[in-house]
Design an enzyme around this catalytic site. Structure first.
Site, PDB file in Angstrom:
ATOM      1  CD  GLU A  46       0.125  -1.737   7.950  1.00  0.00           C
ATOM      2  OE1 GLU A  46      -0.245  -0.909   8.818  1.00  0.00           O
ATOM      3  OE2 GLU A  46       0.643  -1.392   6.871  1.00  0.00           O
ATOM      4  CG  ASP A  75      -0.358  -0.131   2.513  1.00  0.00           C
ATOM      5  OD1 ASP A  75       0.862  -0.317   2.600  1.00  0.00           O
ATOM      6  OD2 ASP A  75      -1.103  -0.040   3.525  1.00  0.00           O
ATOM      7  CB  SER A  76       4.593   1.703   0.050  1.00  0.00           C
ATOM      8  OG  SER A  76       4.829   0.579  -0.771  1.00  0.00           O
ATOM      9  CE  LYS A  78       3.270  -6.298   3.860  1.00  0.00           C
ATOM     10  NZ  LYS A  78       2.797  -5.062   4.544  1.00  0.00           N
ATOM     11  CD  GLU A 136       7.585  -0.365   8.113  1.00  0.00           C
ATOM     12  OE1 GLU A 136       6.732  -1.095   7.579  1.00  0.00           O
ATOM     13  OE2 GLU A 136       7.715   0.841   7.843  1.00  0.00           O
ATOM     14  CG  ASP A 148       0.543  -4.148   2.050  1.00  0.00           C
ATOM     15  OD1 ASP A 148       0.899  -5.143   2.708  1.00  0.00           O
ATOM     16  OD2 ASP A 148       1.187  -3.080   2.014  1.00  0.00           O
TER      17      ASP A 148
END
Ligand SMILES: Nc1nc(=O)c2c([nH]1)NC[C@@H]1CN(c3ccc(C(=O)N[C@@H](CCC(=O)O)C(=O)O)cc3)CN21
Ligand SMILES: CC(C)C(=O)C(=O)O
Ligand SMILES: [Mg+2]
Length: 283
Positions: free
Chosen positions: A134, A65-66, A132, A201, A104
């Protein structure tokens, strides 16, 4: 030939000798971890870069999602939608040959197991092999729900950028004894719930090692020290084209190289031989 493999691209540069010569699966990742061979992961958002990274031997391509920051120019990852991720995942899937494709789920797309499942199905149908998400303990039910329904899950802990407004910025996590204990417990919890992979991270290197040693699943670090099972970087950071302030864990692999292909190859060899990350990239 495995389902995800495609015929060779006749226009591909002949010089690129593939490091990975067959489809990377969850089993490959376990084998690499077991053999002590570092796993390489890069973010990727389009078919051309997917093809090149794959030929350079990058084992996992992450549709991060970056992309909201490096492709779309937002100041956080929060505006990214499931449709954005699905579009870029389909592009990457068309370009990749052997690499595993992880996507993501963006902010707001996995608040309940049911919404997580519906959105994960969309990105899996676009071409992802794993999704993925978070978070830690709060995601245990969601991870179980997804894995029971044939969706492999990568968890992401430590600095979780979708929580930037809760964390108060992009800050190193797990620096106090208390926060490190919570993080270690979260990691064990997501593994027990069925996660296949864990991205760590921006945490102290010693904590990255302790967590990796406590788990059987592979860990992929970004600012989590040299002792994770593998490493990931945002491709724009590796190429030195992201205009923002550089995080400590970033290394510009274009330095001393004359092509993007050489920079990707240097990244793969430096992760494999342990030269990256060096102490100056770690917390
Ligand atoms: N280009 C890019 N690279 C990334 O790694 C990345 C993105 N974008 N977008 C989404 C998130 C945001 N990320 C970030 C952004 C900044 C820092 C950063 O500057 N961290 C400070 C830590 C300061 C401290 O707590 O000591 C650093 O100095 O590295 C870390 C992760 C990681 N992700
Ligand atoms: C930095 C990596 C791990 C990521 O989640 C992303 O690129 O979105
Ligand atoms: Mg992300």
């Amino acid at each position: 030939m495995a389902a995800s493999q495609k015929p060779a691209d006749a226009t591909a540069p002949a010089a690129a000798k593939p490091v990975v010569n067959k489809a990377v699966t969850v089993n490959t990742l376990s084998t690499l971890r077991g053999a002590g061979e570092k796993i390489t992961m890069l973010t990727c958002y389009d078919a051309s870069f997917a093809s090149l990274m794959d030929r350079c031997g990058v084992e996992i391509l992450l549709i991060g999602d970056s992309l909201g920051m490096v492709c779309a120019g937002h100041t956080s990852t929060l505006p990214v939608t499931v449709n954005d991720i699905a579009y870029h995942t389909a592009s990457v899937a068309r370009g990749a040959r052997n690499a595993m494709i992880v996507a993501d789920l963006p902010f707001g797309a996995y608040g309940t197991p049911e919404t997580a499942y519906a959105n994960a199905v969309q990105v899996m149908q676009a071409g992802a092999h794993m999704i993925k998400i978070e978070g830690g303990a709060w995601l245990a039910d969601t991870i179980k729900f997804l894995t029971e329904r044939a969706i492999p899950v990568c968890a992401h802990l430590g600095l979780t950028p979708q929580s930037v407004h809760q964390l108060g910025g992009y800050k190193v996590q797990g620096k106090t004894t208390e926060s490190a204990e919570v993080l270690k417990a979260d990691c064990l919890r997501i593994q027990a719930a069925g996660a296949s992979l864990l991205v760590l991270e921006a945490i102290p290197s010693a904590l990255g090692k302790e967590i990796t040693d406590s788990l059987s699943i592979p860990t992929i670090g970004i600012g989590a020290g040299p002792d994770c099972s593998g490493q990931v970087l945002v491709m724009h950071d590796l190429l030195g084209v992201f205009p923002g302030r550089k995080a400590r864990f970033v290394k510009n692999f274009m330095d001393g190289q004359t092509s993007i292909e050489a920079a990707f190859t240097a990244y793969v060899s430096e992760v494999k031989n342990g030269a990256f990350p060096a102490p100056e990239h770690c917390f």
